[in-house]
Design an enzyme around this catalytic site. Sequence first.
Site, PDB file in Angstrom:
ATOM      1  CG  HIS A 354      -1.822   1.169   1.350  1.00 35.48           C
ATOM      2  ND1 HIS A 354      -3.173   1.086   1.111  1.00 35.48           N
ATOM      3  CD2 HIS A 354      -1.585   2.469   1.688  1.00 35.48           C
ATOM      4  CE1 HIS A 354      -3.736   2.274   1.291  1.00 35.48           C
ATOM      5  NE2 HIS A 354      -2.782   3.140   1.647  1.00 35.48           N
ATOM      6  CD  GLU A 355       1.647   3.293   3.702  1.00 36.18           C
ATOM      7  OE1 GLU A 355       1.713   4.389   3.099  1.00 36.18           O
ATOM      8  OE2 GLU A 355       0.667   2.987   4.400  1.00 36.18           O
ATOM      9  CG  HIS A 358       0.222   6.156  -0.909  1.00 36.25           C
ATOM     10  ND1 HIS A 358      -0.919   6.670  -1.479  1.00 36.25           N
ATOM     11  CD2 HIS A 358      -0.165   5.635   0.287  1.00 36.25           C
ATOM     12  CE1 HIS A 358      -1.953   6.478  -0.663  1.00 36.25           C
ATOM     13  NE2 HIS A 358      -1.515   5.848   0.410  1.00 36.25           N
ATOM     14  CD  GLU A 378      -5.264   6.098   1.183  1.00 29.74           C
ATOM     15  OE1 GLU A 378      -5.478   4.929   1.533  1.00 29.74           O
ATOM     16  OE2 GLU A 378      -4.189   6.674   1.412  1.00 29.74           O
ATOM     17  CG  HIS A 442      -7.904   6.774   4.443  1.00 33.30           C
ATOM     18  ND1 HIS A 442      -7.528   8.059   4.727  1.00 33.30           N
ATOM     19  CD2 HIS A 442      -6.769   6.052   4.337  1.00 33.30           C
ATOM     20  CE1 HIS A 442      -6.204   8.115   4.811  1.00 33.30           C
ATOM     21  NE2 HIS A 442      -5.714   6.921   4.574  1.00 33.30           N
TER      22      HIS A 442
END
Length: 540
Positions: A354-355, A358, A378, A442
Amino acid sequence: MNLQTTPHTSRTSRAHRGTRRLAALAAVAAMVVAGVQAGSAVATPGGDDARTTAATPSTAAALGVNPSAQRATAIKSAQADASSAAKALKLGGAEKLIARDVIKDARGTVHTRYERTYDGLPVLGGDLITHATAAGKIKSVDRATDAKIAVASTTPKLKAAASARKVIHAGGDNPVLAWETVKKGVQKDGTPSRVHTITDATTGEKLHSYEAIETGTGTSQYSGEVELTTTKTDAGFELTDGERGGHRTYDLNQGSSGTGELVTDDDDAWGDGTGADRQTAAVDAHYGAAKTWDFYKTALGRDGIAGDGKAAYSRVHYGENYVNAFWDDSCFCMTYGDGEGNKNALTSIDVAAHEMTHGLTSATADLDYAGESGGLNEATSDILGASVEFFADNASDAGDYLIGEKIDINGDGTPLRYMDKPSKDGSSADFWDENLGDIDVHYSSGVANHFFYLLAEGSGKKTVNGVDYDSATSDGSTLTGIGREKAYQIWYKALSVYMTSTTDYAGARVATEKAATDLFGADSEELKAVSATWTGVNVK
Protein backbone atom coordinates in the site's frame (compact mmCIF):
# COMPACT_ATOMS: atom_id res chain seq x y z
CA MET A 1 33.36 -0.83 5.63
CA ASN A 2 33.68 -2.88 2.44
CA LEU A 3 30.47 -4.44 1.18
CA GLN A 4 30.31 -7.72 -0.67
CA THR A 5 28.83 -7.22 -4.13
CA THR A 6 26.81 -10.44 -4.14
CA PRO A 7 23.58 -10.20 -2.11
CA HIS A 8 22.69 -12.99 0.30
CA THR A 9 19.34 -14.72 0.44
CA SER A 10 18.72 -15.72 4.04
CA ARG A 11 15.98 -17.72 5.67
CA THR A 12 14.44 -15.97 8.65
CA SER A 13 11.45 -16.39 10.90
CA ARG A 14 8.12 -14.50 10.87
CA ALA A 15 8.86 -12.17 9.37
CA HIS A 16 -1.36 4.76 -1.37
CA ARG A 17 -10.63 16.19 -12.87
CA GLY A 18 -11.60 14.19 -15.29
CA THR A 19 -9.69 12.59 -18.12
CA ARG A 20 -11.20 13.73 -21.37
CA ARG A 21 -11.04 12.67 -25.00
CA LEU A 22 -9.84 15.48 -27.25
CA ALA A 23 -9.43 16.00 -30.97
CA ALA A 24 -6.37 14.60 -32.68
CA LEU A 25 -3.35 16.88 -32.95
CA ALA A 26 -0.09 16.69 -34.86
CA ALA A 27 3.38 17.11 -33.40
CA VAL A 28 6.87 15.71 -33.29
CA ALA A 29 6.91 12.92 -30.71
CA ALA A 30 9.88 11.69 -28.78
CA MET A 31 11.87 8.78 -30.17
CA VAL A 32 11.39 5.93 -27.72
CA VAL A 33 13.08 2.59 -27.41
CA ALA A 34 10.93 0.16 -25.46
CA GLY A 35 11.92 -3.24 -24.23
CA VAL A 36 11.51 -5.87 -21.54
CA GLN A 37 14.06 -6.27 -18.79
CA ALA A 38 14.67 -9.67 -17.30
CA GLY A 39 13.51 -10.27 -13.74
CA SER A 40 15.86 -10.63 -10.79
CA ALA A 41 16.12 -13.23 -8.06
CA VAL A 42 13.21 -13.16 -5.65
CA ALA A 43 13.06 -13.98 -1.97
CA THR A 44 9.97 -16.18 -1.79
CA PRO A 45 8.61 -18.69 0.71
CA GLY A 46 8.95 -21.40 -1.92
CA GLY A 47 12.57 -22.34 -1.24
CA ASP A 48 16.12 -21.33 -2.04
CA ASP A 49 15.73 -21.98 -5.76
CA ALA A 50 12.47 -20.04 -6.19
CA ARG A 51 12.79 -17.27 -8.78
CA THR A 52 10.53 -14.88 -10.62
CA THR A 53 10.73 -13.97 -14.27
CA ALA A 54 9.96 -10.69 -15.95
CA ALA A 55 6.44 -9.99 -17.16
CA THR A 56 5.65 -11.94 -20.30
CA PRO A 57 6.58 -10.00 -23.45
CA SER A 58 2.98 -9.63 -24.58
CA THR A 59 1.77 -8.37 -21.19
CA ALA A 60 4.79 -6.16 -20.57
CA ALA A 61 4.67 -4.59 -24.02
CA ALA A 62 0.93 -4.01 -23.82
CA LEU A 63 1.27 -2.26 -20.48
CA GLY A 64 4.26 -0.31 -21.76
CA VAL A 65 7.70 -1.20 -20.40
CA ASN A 66 10.73 1.03 -20.38
CA PRO A 67 13.77 -0.41 -18.57
CA SER A 68 15.33 2.32 -16.45
CA ALA A 69 18.19 3.24 -18.81
CA GLN A 70 15.90 3.40 -21.85
CA ARG A 71 13.35 5.39 -19.86
CA ALA A 72 15.93 8.06 -19.07
CA THR A 73 16.88 8.31 -22.75
CA ALA A 74 13.23 8.53 -23.80
CA ILE A 75 12.48 11.31 -21.31
CA LYS A 76 15.56 13.26 -22.47
CA SER A 77 14.42 12.91 -26.07
CA ALA A 78 10.87 13.97 -25.18
CA GLN A 79 12.19 17.05 -23.42
CA ALA A 80 14.22 17.98 -26.49
CA ASP A 81 10.98 17.90 -28.51
CA ALA A 82 8.84 19.58 -25.83
CA SER A 83 8.69 22.94 -27.61
CA SER A 84 7.37 21.25 -30.76
CA ALA A 85 4.73 19.44 -28.73
CA ALA A 86 3.71 22.68 -27.01
CA LYS A 87 3.33 24.39 -30.37
CA ALA A 88 1.24 21.54 -31.79
CA LEU A 89 -0.96 21.64 -28.68
CA LYS A 90 -1.41 25.37 -29.29
CA LEU A 91 -0.16 26.31 -25.84
CA GLY A 92 0.51 29.97 -25.17
CA GLY A 93 3.93 31.49 -25.70
CA ALA A 94 4.51 31.73 -21.94
CA GLU A 95 3.86 28.01 -21.46
CA LYS A 96 6.49 25.29 -21.47
CA LEU A 97 6.31 21.52 -21.06
CA ILE A 98 8.51 19.42 -18.79
CA ALA A 99 8.63 15.70 -19.68
CA ARG A 100 8.08 13.41 -16.68
CA ASP A 101 7.65 9.98 -18.27
CA VAL A 102 7.46 8.22 -21.63
CA ILE A 103 5.90 4.83 -22.31
CA LYS A 104 5.63 3.00 -25.62
CA ASP A 105 3.10 0.17 -25.70
CA ALA A 106 2.55 -2.89 -27.91
CA ARG A 107 0.40 -0.93 -30.36
CA GLY A 108 3.29 1.45 -30.96
CA THR A 109 1.54 4.31 -29.18
CA VAL A 110 3.92 6.64 -27.35
CA HIS A 111 2.43 8.08 -24.15
CA THR A 112 4.32 11.14 -22.90
CA ARG A 113 3.44 12.68 -19.54
CA TYR A 114 4.23 16.39 -19.08
CA GLU A 115 4.12 18.96 -16.31
CA ARG A 116 3.53 22.55 -17.40
CA THR A 117 4.99 25.94 -16.49
CA TYR A 118 3.74 29.46 -17.22
CA ASP A 119 6.28 32.26 -17.38
CA GLY A 120 8.60 29.95 -15.46
CA LEU A 121 6.06 29.25 -12.66
CA PRO A 122 4.78 25.72 -11.91
CA VAL A 123 1.19 25.19 -13.05
CA LEU A 124 -0.58 23.14 -10.39
CA GLY A 125 -3.18 20.98 -12.15
CA GLY A 126 -1.67 21.71 -15.56
CA ASP A 127 -0.29 18.25 -16.28
CA LEU A 128 -1.19 16.50 -19.53
CA ILE A 129 -0.43 13.32 -21.45
CA THR A 130 0.01 13.10 -25.22
CA HIS A 131 -0.67 9.86 -27.09
CA ALA A 132 1.24 9.69 -30.37
CA THR A 133 1.83 7.19 -33.15
CA ALA A 134 5.28 5.69 -33.54
CA ALA A 135 5.75 8.10 -36.45
CA GLY A 136 5.21 11.06 -34.15
CA LYS A 137 1.63 12.10 -34.90
CA ILE A 138 -0.29 12.99 -31.75
CA LYS A 139 -3.61 11.16 -31.81
CA SER A 140 -5.09 12.54 -28.60
CA VAL A 141 -4.25 14.25 -25.34
CA ASP A 142 -5.53 13.90 -21.79
CA ARG A 143 -5.39 17.07 -19.69
CA ALA A 144 -5.83 17.71 -15.99
CA THR A 145 -7.66 20.89 -17.01
CA ASP A 146 -9.17 22.24 -20.21
CA ALA A 147 -8.81 25.83 -18.99
CA LYS A 148 -6.55 28.19 -20.93
CA ILE A 149 -3.47 28.89 -18.84
CA ALA A 150 -3.10 32.67 -18.64
CA VAL A 151 -3.07 35.29 -15.89
CA ALA A 152 -3.11 39.07 -16.11
CA SER A 153 0.13 39.41 -14.19
CA THR A 154 2.68 37.26 -12.39
CA THR A 155 3.32 40.01 -9.85
CA PRO A 156 1.36 39.21 -6.67
CA LYS A 157 -0.62 41.93 -4.91
CA LEU A 158 -0.38 40.18 -1.57
CA LYS A 159 2.79 39.23 0.23
CA ALA A 160 3.41 35.75 1.57
CA ALA A 161 5.78 34.03 3.94
CA ALA A 162 9.38 33.85 2.80
CA SER A 163 9.03 30.10 2.37
CA ALA A 164 5.97 30.37 0.07
CA ARG A 165 6.26 29.31 -3.55
CA LYS A 166 4.68 31.39 -6.33
CA VAL A 167 2.59 29.20 -8.65
CA ILE A 168 -0.28 29.21 -11.12
CA HIS A 169 -3.30 27.39 -9.72
CA ALA A 170 -5.27 25.72 -12.51
CA GLY A 171 -7.66 23.75 -10.33
CA GLY A 172 -10.66 25.99 -10.96
CA ASP A 173 -12.38 27.30 -14.06
CA ASN A 174 -9.96 30.21 -14.36
CA PRO A 175 -6.24 29.82 -13.55
CA VAL A 176 -4.96 32.35 -11.02
CA LEU A 177 -1.64 33.49 -9.62
CA ALA A 178 -1.25 31.93 -6.19
CA TRP A 179 1.00 31.27 -3.25
CA GLU A 180 1.71 27.71 -2.11
CA THR A 181 2.70 27.32 1.52
CA VAL A 182 3.63 24.15 3.39
CA LYS A 183 2.91 23.82 7.10
CA LYS A 184 4.74 21.01 8.85
CA GLY A 185 3.49 19.43 12.05
CA VAL A 186 2.03 16.28 13.56
CA GLN A 187 -1.43 14.81 13.04
CA LYS A 188 -3.60 13.62 15.94
CA ASP A 189 -2.41 10.00 15.66
CA GLY A 190 1.27 10.95 15.55
CA THR A 191 1.65 10.87 11.77
CA PRO A 192 3.84 13.66 10.42
CA SER A 193 1.86 16.40 8.69
CA ARG A 194 2.80 18.43 5.65
CA VAL A 195 -0.25 20.47 4.66
CA HIS A 196 -0.03 22.32 1.33
CA THR A 197 -2.29 25.36 1.10
CA ILE A 198 -2.86 27.30 -2.13
CA THR A 199 -3.95 30.93 -1.69
CA ASP A 200 -4.97 33.46 -4.35
CA ALA A 201 -2.07 35.94 -4.56
CA THR A 202 -4.49 38.75 -5.44
CA THR A 203 -7.46 38.26 -3.09
CA GLY A 204 -6.04 36.04 -0.35
CA GLU A 205 -8.81 33.47 -0.89
CA LYS A 206 -7.94 29.89 0.06
CA LEU A 207 -8.18 27.90 -3.17
CA HIS A 208 -7.09 24.40 -2.19
CA SER A 209 -5.47 22.42 0.61
CA TYR A 210 -4.22 18.88 0.92
CA GLU A 211 -2.14 16.67 3.22
CA ALA A 212 1.03 15.46 1.49
CA ILE A 213 1.73 12.59 3.90
CA GLU A 214 -0.23 9.61 2.61
CA THR A 215 -1.19 7.02 5.22
CA GLY A 216 -2.37 3.38 5.35
CA THR A 217 -2.72 0.43 7.78
CA GLY A 218 -2.29 -3.35 7.69
CA THR A 219 -1.04 -6.41 9.54
CA SER A 220 2.33 -7.54 10.88
CA GLN A 221 4.13 -10.63 12.16
CA TYR A 222 1.92 -12.92 10.04
CA SER A 223 4.19 -13.80 7.13
CA GLY A 224 5.61 -16.94 8.67
CA GLU A 225 9.11 -18.08 7.72
CA VAL A 226 10.35 -16.06 4.75
CA GLU A 227 13.53 -15.43 2.80
CA LEU A 228 15.30 -12.09 2.68
CA THR A 229 17.92 -10.72 0.33
CA THR A 230 20.62 -9.19 2.53
CA THR A 231 24.19 -7.94 2.04
CA LYS A 232 27.31 -9.31 3.72
CA THR A 233 29.71 -6.84 5.27
CA ASP A 234 33.02 -7.15 7.11
CA ALA A 235 31.10 -7.15 10.40
CA GLY A 236 28.23 -9.46 9.45
CA PHE A 237 25.07 -8.73 7.47
CA GLU A 238 22.77 -5.77 6.80
CA LEU A 239 19.24 -5.35 5.47
CA THR A 240 20.29 -4.00 2.08
CA ASP A 241 18.67 -5.66 -0.93
CA GLY A 242 21.17 -5.36 -3.79
CA GLU A 243 18.85 -7.22 -6.17
CA ARG A 244 16.05 -4.68 -5.85
CA GLY A 245 17.65 -1.30 -6.34
CA GLY A 246 19.51 -1.32 -3.03
CA HIS A 247 16.44 -1.16 -0.77
CA ARG A 248 17.49 -0.61 2.87
CA THR A 249 15.58 -1.05 6.10
CA TYR A 250 16.36 1.22 9.07
CA ASP A 251 15.44 1.24 12.77
CA LEU A 252 14.23 4.66 14.02
CA ASN A 253 14.39 3.43 17.62
CA GLN A 254 11.09 5.17 18.47
CA GLY A 255 12.28 8.43 16.93
CA SER A 256 10.19 10.47 14.49
CA SER A 257 12.80 12.07 12.25
CA GLY A 258 15.94 11.22 10.35
CA THR A 259 16.84 7.85 8.90
CA GLY A 260 17.80 5.90 12.01
CA GLU A 261 20.27 3.04 11.99
CA LEU A 262 20.59 0.46 9.22
CA VAL A 263 19.44 -2.89 10.63
CA THR A 264 22.32 -5.36 10.96
CA ASP A 265 22.90 -8.88 12.24
CA ASP A 266 25.90 -11.11 12.82
CA ASP A 267 24.56 -14.46 11.58
CA ASP A 268 21.96 -13.59 8.87
CA ALA A 269 19.10 -15.09 10.91
CA TRP A 270 16.66 -12.26 11.61
CA GLY A 271 13.86 -11.83 14.13
CA ASP A 272 11.80 -14.29 16.14
CA GLY A 273 8.27 -13.48 15.01
CA THR A 274 7.34 -11.42 18.04
CA GLY A 275 7.31 -7.71 18.82
CA ALA A 276 9.77 -8.37 21.62
CA ASP A 277 12.53 -8.82 19.02
CA ARG A 278 13.23 -5.49 17.30
CA GLN A 279 14.38 -7.25 14.15
CA THR A 280 10.96 -8.76 13.50
CA ALA A 281 9.40 -5.50 12.29
CA ALA A 282 12.40 -4.96 10.01
CA VAL A 283 11.99 -8.47 8.61
CA ASP A 284 8.35 -7.86 7.71
CA ALA A 285 9.05 -4.45 6.17
CA HIS A 286 12.02 -5.72 4.15
CA TYR A 287 10.09 -8.76 2.94
CA GLY A 288 7.00 -6.71 2.04
CA ALA A 289 9.11 -4.27 0.05
CA ALA A 290 10.74 -7.14 -1.82
CA LYS A 291 7.43 -8.77 -2.71
CA THR A 292 6.04 -5.44 -3.95
CA TRP A 293 9.14 -4.80 -6.08
CA ASP A 294 8.79 -8.29 -7.53
CA PHE A 295 5.10 -7.76 -8.29
CA TYR A 296 5.87 -4.50 -10.10
CA LYS A 297 8.59 -6.26 -12.11
CA THR A 298 6.84 -9.56 -12.81
CA ALA A 299 3.20 -8.54 -13.18
CA LEU A 300 3.56 -4.98 -14.50
CA GLY A 301 7.03 -5.00 -16.07
CA ARG A 302 7.93 -1.91 -14.02
CA ASP A 303 11.51 -1.35 -12.85
CA GLY A 304 10.89 -0.03 -9.34
CA ILE A 305 8.53 2.55 -7.91
CA ALA A 306 9.56 5.41 -10.20
CA GLY A 307 10.49 3.13 -13.10
CA ASP A 308 14.14 4.13 -12.79
CA GLY A 309 15.49 1.00 -11.09
CA LYS A 310 16.07 2.82 -7.80
CA ALA A 311 14.65 1.62 -4.52
CA ALA A 312 12.91 3.52 -1.77
CA TYR A 313 13.82 2.66 1.82
CA SER A 314 11.90 1.54 4.90
CA ARG A 315 11.95 2.91 8.45
CA VAL A 316 10.54 0.83 11.30
CA HIS A 317 9.87 1.55 15.00
CA TYR A 318 8.53 5.05 14.37
CA GLY A 319 7.34 6.93 17.47
CA GLU A 320 5.66 5.53 20.56
CA ASN A 321 2.51 3.41 20.25
CA TYR A 322 2.02 4.69 16.70
CA VAL A 323 -0.81 2.75 15.04
CA ASN A 324 -0.23 3.61 11.39
CA ALA A 325 2.21 3.63 8.48
CA PHE A 326 2.84 6.23 5.81
CA TRP A 327 4.57 7.12 2.55
CA ASP A 328 6.52 10.39 2.27
CA ASP A 329 7.57 11.69 -1.16
CA SER A 330 10.15 14.00 0.38
CA CYS A 331 12.27 11.07 1.60
CA PHE A 332 10.99 8.54 -0.95
CA CYS A 333 10.43 6.16 1.94
CA MET A 334 7.93 4.04 3.84
CA THR A 335 7.60 4.40 7.62
CA TYR A 336 5.92 2.00 10.06
CA GLY A 337 4.70 2.38 13.62
CA ASP A 338 4.74 -0.36 16.25
CA GLY A 339 1.05 -0.29 17.15
CA GLU A 340 -0.48 -0.24 20.62
CA GLY A 341 2.08 -0.96 23.30
CA ASN A 342 4.84 -1.02 20.66
CA LYS A 343 4.22 -4.76 20.26
CA ASN A 344 2.56 -5.21 16.86
CA ALA A 345 4.37 -3.32 14.13
CA LEU A 346 2.24 -2.48 11.08
CA THR A 347 4.65 -4.05 8.63
CA SER A 348 2.77 -6.75 6.74
CA ILE A 349 2.82 -7.45 3.01
CA ASP A 350 -0.28 -5.41 2.25
CA VAL A 351 0.93 -2.43 4.29
CA ALA A 352 4.27 -2.35 2.47
CA ALA A 353 2.54 -2.69 -0.89
CA HIS A 354 0.00 0.00 0.00
CA GLU A 355 2.70 2.49 1.01
CA MET A 356 5.02 1.74 -1.92
CA THR A 357 2.08 2.17 -4.27
CA HIS A 358 1.57 5.71 -3.01
CA GLY A 359 5.05 6.27 -4.42
CA LEU A 360 4.03 4.63 -7.69
CA THR A 361 0.98 6.88 -7.94
CA SER A 362 3.13 9.93 -7.28
CA ALA A 363 5.52 8.88 -10.06
CA THR A 364 2.67 8.38 -12.57
CA ALA A 365 -0.71 10.14 -12.37
CA ASP A 366 0.25 12.01 -9.15
CA LEU A 367 -3.40 11.99 -8.10
CA ASP A 368 -4.15 14.96 -5.86
CA TYR A 369 -4.65 13.71 -2.28
CA ALA A 370 -8.03 15.41 -1.83
CA GLY A 371 -11.57 15.03 -3.17
CA GLU A 372 -12.39 12.25 -5.62
CA SER A 373 -8.82 12.11 -6.94
CA GLY A 374 -7.67 11.49 -3.36
CA GLY A 375 -10.09 8.58 -3.08
CA LEU A 376 -8.68 7.14 -6.31
CA ASN A 377 -5.17 7.62 -4.89
CA GLU A 378 -6.02 5.62 -1.76
CA ALA A 379 -7.91 3.01 -3.75
CA THR A 380 -4.91 2.48 -6.04
CA SER A 381 -2.84 1.59 -2.97
CA ASP A 382 -5.54 -0.79 -1.72
CA ILE A 383 -6.02 -2.35 -5.17
CA LEU A 384 -2.35 -3.03 -5.82
CA GLY A 385 -1.76 -3.83 -2.14
CA ALA A 386 -4.35 -6.61 -2.35
CA SER A 387 -2.87 -7.72 -5.67
CA VAL A 388 0.61 -7.98 -4.12
CA GLU A 389 -0.80 -10.02 -1.23
CA PHE A 390 -2.26 -12.52 -3.71
CA PHE A 391 1.00 -12.46 -5.72
CA ALA A 392 3.11 -13.22 -2.61
CA ASP A 393 1.17 -16.48 -2.18
CA ASN A 394 2.16 -16.64 1.48
CA ALA A 395 0.42 -19.44 3.37
CA SER A 396 0.52 -17.48 6.63
CA ASP A 397 -1.11 -14.40 5.07
CA ALA A 398 -3.14 -15.58 2.09
CA GLY A 399 -4.40 -13.12 -0.49
CA ASP A 400 -7.81 -11.61 0.13
CA TYR A 401 -9.99 -8.59 -0.58
CA LEU A 402 -9.87 -7.38 3.01
CA ILE A 403 -7.71 -4.47 4.12
CA GLY A 404 -5.96 -4.80 7.49
CA GLU A 405 -7.73 -8.03 8.30
CA LYS A 406 -5.20 -9.22 10.89
CA ILE A 407 -4.51 -5.99 12.73
CA ASP A 408 -7.68 -6.11 14.84
CA ILE A 409 -7.68 -2.33 15.03
CA ASN A 410 -11.40 -2.45 15.84
CA GLY A 411 -10.87 -4.86 18.72
CA ASP A 412 -13.41 -7.36 17.41
CA GLY A 413 -11.45 -9.20 14.71
CA THR A 414 -12.94 -7.25 11.80
CA PRO A 415 -10.78 -5.79 9.02
CA LEU A 416 -10.21 -2.10 8.46
CA ARG A 417 -11.80 -2.08 4.98
CA TYR A 418 -13.78 -4.46 2.75
CA MET A 419 -13.48 -4.39 -1.04
CA ASP A 420 -16.58 -6.49 -1.79
CA LYS A 421 -18.85 -4.24 0.31
CA PRO A 422 -16.93 -1.17 1.51
CA SER A 423 -19.81 0.17 3.63
CA LYS A 424 -19.36 -2.74 6.05
CA ASP A 425 -16.70 -0.65 7.80
CA GLY A 426 -19.37 1.90 8.73
CA SER A 427 -17.86 4.79 6.77
CA SER A 428 -16.81 3.85 3.23
CA ALA A 429 -18.99 4.31 0.17
CA ASP A 430 -20.18 1.39 -1.96
CA PHE A 431 -21.42 3.55 -4.84
CA TRP A 432 -20.73 6.96 -6.32
CA ASP A 433 -22.87 10.00 -5.49
CA GLU A 434 -22.38 13.74 -5.91
CA ASN A 435 -21.14 14.15 -2.31
CA LEU A 436 -18.40 11.55 -2.57
CA GLY A 437 -15.60 14.08 -2.94
CA ASP A 438 -16.50 15.67 0.40
CA ILE A 439 -15.64 12.66 2.57
CA ASP A 440 -12.25 11.41 3.78
CA VAL A 441 -10.15 9.90 0.99
CA HIS A 442 -9.88 6.59 2.87
CA TYR A 443 -13.67 6.28 2.61
CA SER A 444 -14.28 7.73 -0.86
CA SER A 445 -11.80 5.08 -2.01
CA GLY A 446 -14.53 2.51 -1.37
CA VAL A 447 -16.17 3.04 -4.77
CA ALA A 448 -12.97 2.22 -6.68
CA ASN A 449 -12.17 -0.69 -4.34
CA HIS A 450 -15.68 -2.03 -4.98
CA PHE A 451 -15.21 -1.54 -8.73
CA PHE A 452 -11.97 -3.53 -8.66
CA TYR A 453 -13.49 -6.40 -6.67
CA LEU A 454 -16.51 -6.63 -8.97
CA LEU A 455 -14.35 -6.42 -12.09
CA ALA A 456 -12.07 -9.20 -10.86
CA GLU A 457 -14.58 -11.52 -9.17
CA GLY A 458 -18.08 -10.48 -10.22
CA SER A 459 -21.20 -9.93 -8.12
CA GLY A 460 -22.98 -12.29 -5.73
CA LYS A 461 -21.75 -14.76 -3.17
CA LYS A 462 -18.40 -16.53 -3.55
CA THR A 463 -15.50 -17.85 -1.51
CA VAL A 464 -11.87 -16.97 -2.32
CA ASN A 465 -8.98 -18.46 -0.32
CA GLY A 466 -11.41 -19.43 2.44
CA VAL A 467 -12.97 -15.96 2.78
CA ASP A 468 -16.66 -15.49 1.99
CA TYR A 469 -17.77 -12.46 -0.03
CA ASP A 470 -21.12 -11.12 -1.15
CA SER A 471 -21.06 -8.12 -3.47
CA ALA A 472 -24.06 -6.29 -4.94
CA THR A 473 -24.38 -3.62 -7.63
CA SER A 474 -26.19 -0.29 -7.37
CA ASP A 475 -28.66 -1.21 -10.09
CA GLY A 476 -29.15 -4.88 -9.21
CA SER A 477 -27.26 -6.06 -12.30
CA THR A 478 -25.32 -9.31 -12.32
CA LEU A 479 -21.64 -9.07 -13.18
CA THR A 480 -19.17 -11.77 -14.17
CA GLY A 481 -15.57 -11.08 -13.20
CA ILE A 482 -12.70 -11.05 -15.71
CA GLY A 483 -10.10 -12.25 -13.22
CA ARG A 484 -7.75 -10.39 -10.91
CA GLU A 485 -4.78 -10.32 -13.31
CA LYS A 486 -6.69 -8.59 -16.10
CA ALA A 487 -8.30 -6.23 -13.59
CA TYR A 488 -5.01 -4.98 -12.15
CA GLN A 489 -3.45 -4.73 -15.61
CA ILE A 490 -6.30 -2.44 -16.68
CA TRP A 491 -6.02 -0.32 -13.53
CA TYR A 492 -2.24 0.06 -13.84
CA LYS A 493 -2.43 0.91 -17.55
CA ALA A 494 -5.03 3.59 -16.80
CA LEU A 495 -2.96 4.98 -13.94
CA SER A 496 0.31 5.07 -15.84
CA VAL A 497 -0.77 6.54 -19.19
CA TYR A 498 -4.26 8.06 -18.93
CA MET A 499 -5.00 9.41 -15.43
CA THR A 500 -3.86 12.93 -14.49
CA SER A 501 -3.52 14.71 -11.15
CA THR A 502 -7.16 15.80 -11.17
CA THR A 503 -8.84 12.64 -12.47
CA ASP A 504 -12.17 12.06 -10.74
CA TYR A 505 -14.44 9.00 -10.87
CA ALA A 506 -15.94 9.91 -14.23
CA GLY A 507 -12.41 10.36 -15.54
CA ALA A 508 -11.35 7.03 -14.04
CA ARG A 509 -14.12 5.33 -16.00
CA VAL A 510 -12.84 6.89 -19.24
CA ALA A 511 -9.21 6.04 -18.38
CA THR A 512 -9.91 2.38 -17.61
CA GLU A 513 -12.07 2.03 -20.73
CA LYS A 514 -9.17 3.35 -22.80
CA ALA A 515 -6.80 0.97 -21.01
CA ALA A 516 -9.08 -2.03 -21.62
CA THR A 517 -9.32 -1.06 -25.30
CA ASP A 518 -5.53 -0.87 -25.57
CA LEU A 519 -5.00 -4.19 -23.82
CA PHE A 520 -7.86 -6.32 -25.10
CA GLY A 521 -9.50 -4.53 -28.06
CA ALA A 522 -12.46 -2.27 -28.79
CA ASP A 523 -14.85 -5.23 -29.10
CA SER A 524 -13.48 -7.18 -26.15
CA GLU A 525 -15.47 -8.70 -23.32
CA GLU A 526 -12.99 -7.04 -20.96
CA LEU A 527 -13.97 -3.55 -22.17
CA LYS A 528 -17.65 -4.41 -21.87
CA ALA A 529 -16.99 -5.65 -18.33
CA VAL A 530 -15.20 -2.43 -17.35
CA SER A 531 -18.12 -0.30 -18.57
CA ALA A 532 -20.75 -2.52 -16.94
CA THR A 533 -18.84 -2.59 -13.65
CA TRP A 534 -18.54 1.20 -13.45
CA THR A 535 -22.28 1.41 -14.08
CA GLY A 536 -22.68 -1.15 -11.32
CA VAL A 537 -21.08 1.25 -8.83
CA ASN A 538 -23.09 4.19 -10.22
CA VAL A 539 -20.28 5.85 -12.19
CA LYS A 540 -22.01 6.53 -15.51
